[in-house]
Design an enzyme around this catalytic site. Structure first.
Site, PDB file in Angstrom:
ATOM      1  N   SER A 316       0.843  -1.198   0.000  1.00 56.17           N
ATOM      2  CA  SER A 316       0.000   0.000   0.000  1.00 56.17           C
ATOM      3  C   SER A 316       0.883   1.255   0.000  1.00 56.17           C
ATOM      4  O   SER A 316       1.710   1.425  -0.898  1.00 56.17           O
ATOM      5  CB  SER A 316      -0.937  -0.043   1.211  1.00 56.17           C
ATOM      6  OG  SER A 316      -1.930   0.943   1.126  1.00 56.17           O
ATOM      7  N   ASP A 372      -8.966  -5.323  -5.639  1.00 51.58           N
ATOM      8  CA  ASP A 372      -8.443  -4.281  -4.761  1.00 51.58           C
ATOM      9  C   ASP A 372      -8.490  -2.941  -5.482  1.00 51.58           C
ATOM     10  O   ASP A 372      -7.967  -2.797  -6.592  1.00 51.58           O
ATOM     11  CB  ASP A 372      -7.004  -4.628  -4.353  1.00 51.58           C
ATOM     12  CG  ASP A 372      -6.421  -3.652  -3.349  1.00 51.58           C
ATOM     13  OD1 ASP A 372      -7.182  -2.796  -2.837  1.00 51.58           O
ATOM     14  OD2 ASP A 372      -5.208  -3.746  -3.068  1.00 51.58           O
ATOM     15  N   HIS A 426      -7.722  -5.699   0.172  1.00 51.94           N
ATOM     16  CA  HIS A 426      -6.462  -4.952   0.207  1.00 51.94           C
ATOM     17  C   HIS A 426      -5.505  -5.506   1.258  1.00 51.94           C
ATOM     18  O   HIS A 426      -4.360  -5.086   1.326  1.00 51.94           O
ATOM     19  CB  HIS A 426      -6.755  -3.476   0.490  1.00 51.94           C
ATOM     20  CG  HIS A 426      -5.549  -2.586   0.410  1.00 51.94           C
ATOM     21  ND1 HIS A 426      -4.750  -2.498  -0.718  1.00 51.94           N
ATOM     22  CD2 HIS A 426      -4.977  -1.757   1.329  1.00 51.94           C
ATOM     23  CE1 HIS A 426      -3.752  -1.658  -0.492  1.00 51.94           C
ATOM     24  NE2 HIS A 426      -3.860  -1.192   0.736  1.00 51.94           N
TER      25      HIS A 426
END
Length: 536
Positions: A316, A372, A426
């Site tokens: 991320s 995602d 995610h």
């Protein structure tokens, strides 16, 4: 010829007994089949074809570690393994020696390490996925996961925002010592944004300005021999703190250096570059901290005549910081082999940033999950704009992804809920689960995948209910409270060596060994004898 009444009666009895035996046999077979169906026909079977799994496994050339695994006979096997069906709830009950190791034996990859890190842009290695490359991707993914597992984000903790463990024992605490790396330095970042009062961290005594963002590690001698070089590894943490979320939402582009055509997202750059002389942990920016350590390690190991590489990983926000780190490292050390393996990373910069990374020779492998949404950010309009690349390709305000992509699909796993869950899709552990099960874009989930399924629900609730694994199970017992010798429930104090320290002083090198950073519980690091730290 007529039979006597006695003979006729005997014949009827014999036929009756044969009929009863025949029916008993048929009933017994039906019961066995019914039992087999009850055991194997779970919801997951409706999502996965056993025949296709067996076909795909037989199509893959067996490796040496697979052969050794077959030779290792286990006394007990669960019914799911006997009948060649996916895992069921019984597989997560500890019955002793029926469990298999979660990883297969390591292979020596010294002859192919550059290909595995993108020297040929992963040509013919991603689809189908090379088994040794899969292992390497999982290794770096677990290093990225360590930044979450060791991060203290308890708002009631006086050390909220720091790492729970000192660098000498973090891998041991998290079960990662087997990877053969040692941590050399921690990285702290300053989130330079004005946060509303209701989002400000409370009870934070150790630092109100900085957060622990990751670490620099290096491969040990044995692991370096296996992977063919001394690998310097940097792992960056993803978004957790509220101030970091605010930075992520700042989607304007600004120049990363003197080259005004190379622009990146201002929020990511702010976290990477910000510093403040009035703070304890960010008198140097995260950029300066990591580059000082990388330069030190490169010079040391090259001075010993070793081949050196830099691998940067993150999930991320961590994946975005990894790209910025790789850009800076390759600019500072042009002849250093630099690669990035990121998970669920967003777009970071414009076309100028992408082209400059390609020109520098930074090799990037982005692992993304189809469901995602984060890899589609920032710039929701980018997908449409990319269709008009001839008109928009050189626009500096259009975000671009860089490198090669390994695309995974959550719907290929028979163990995952097929529901819309943005946060669950995610989750980094879900990424690692799907990577472990990926064979190729045209294959179903890999039957021989061995990564622990229960890890998927560590920070999510994505596993199907049939497995009976609790959701969000990763937490400290009693929410961190312990019962002391007086019978009172208290918050445990940290060991002196686990208390964060902002400064570093190198001890002199002995016998050709690299200098060490010695942590100090009083916030100032001082040299000590016998490798131990202590206040002065």
């Amino acid at each position: 010829m007529e039979m006597s009444p006695l003979t006729e009666l005997t014949t009827k009895r014999t036929r009756s007994m044969k009929t009863r035996r025949s029916w008993r046999l048929k009933l017994n077979i039906k019961k066995r089949l019914r039992l087999h169906l009850r055991l194997s026909c779970a919801r997951s079977l409706r999502q996965l074809s056993t025949k296709r799994i067996l076909d795909q496994d037989s199509a893959v050339k067996p490796r040496e570690d697979d052969k050794s695994e077959k030779k290792a006979c286990r006394p007990h096997k669960t019914l799911s393994r006997l009948f060649h069906v996916p895992y069921t709830a019984v597989d997560f009950v500890d019955l002793g020696d029926h469990m298999t190791p979660k990883m297969t034996p390591k292979q020596n990859i010294s002859a192919m390490w550059q290909e595995f890190h993108g020297s040929s842009n992963w040509e013919n290695l991603l689809d189908p996925l090379h088994p040794d490359l899969r292992r390497e991707i999982l290794k770096y993914g677990e290093f990225a996961e360590a930044t979450y597992d060791s991060f203290d984000f308890d708002p009631l903790s006086e050390y909220c925002g720091s790492c729970r463990y000192n660098r000498h024992k973090i891998f041991e605490k998290l079960g990662l010592a087997e990877h053969g790396y040692k941590v050399k330095q921690y990285i702290y970042a300053l989130s330079h944004v004005d946060v509303p009062d209701w989002l400000k961290r409370s009870h934070a005594m150790w630092s109100k300005d900085s957060n622990w963002m990751g670490y620099v590690a290096v491969s040990r001698k044995e692991e370096s021999h296996r992977i063919g070089r001394r690998d310097i590894m940097v792992a960056w943490r993803g978004t957790i703190a509220p101030s970091e979320w605010f930075s992520d939402l700042r989607t304007g582009l600004e120049p990363i250096d003197d080259n005004t055509n190379v622009k990146v997202q201002e929020g990511f750059l702010g976290i990477y570059k910000s510093k403040d002389e009035l703070t304890r942990y960010n008198k140097l920016s995260a950029s300066e901290q990591v580059m000082q350590e990388v330069l030190r390690l490169v010079n040391f190991y090259r001075g010993n005549g070793e081949e050196v590489s830099l691998t940067v990983t993150g999930h991320s926000l961590g994946g975005a910081l990894a790209l910025l780190n790789a850009y800076e490292a390759k600019t500072a050390i042009p002849d250093l082999f630099v690669s990035v393996i990121s998970f669920g990373a967003p777009r970071v910069g414009n076309i100028g940033f992408k082209e400059k990374l390609d020109e520098l020779g930074v090799k990037t492998l982005r692992v993304v999950v189809k469901q995602d949404v984060v890899p589609k950010l920032p710039g929701l309009m980018n997908k449409m704009l990319n269709k008009f690349h001839g008109l928009t390709g050189k626009l500096n305000w259009v975000y671009r992804h860089v490198g090669n992509q390994l695309k995974l699909d959550a719907f290929t796993s028979p163990y995952l809920k097929h529901e819309s869950d943005l946060s669950g899709c995610h989750n980094l552990e879900l990424y690692l689960h799907l990577t472990d099960g990926f064979l190729s874009s045209s294959s179903t989930y890999r039957w021989s995948a061995r990564r622990d399924l229960a890890l998927v629900n560590k920070g999510s609730g994505m596993l199907i209910e049939d497995l009976k694994i609790p959701e969000f199970w990763y937490e400290f017992p009693y929410k961190g409270l312990v019962l002391n010798k007086h019978g009172r429930w208290v918050k445990p104090g940290r060991q002196p060596e686990d208390i964060p320290s902002p400064l570093g002083i190198e001890t002199p090198s002995k016998h050709g060994r690299e200098p060490e950073h010695i942590p100090s519980p009083l916030g100032i690091e001082t040299p000590s004898k016998h490798g131990r730290s202590g206040p002065f």
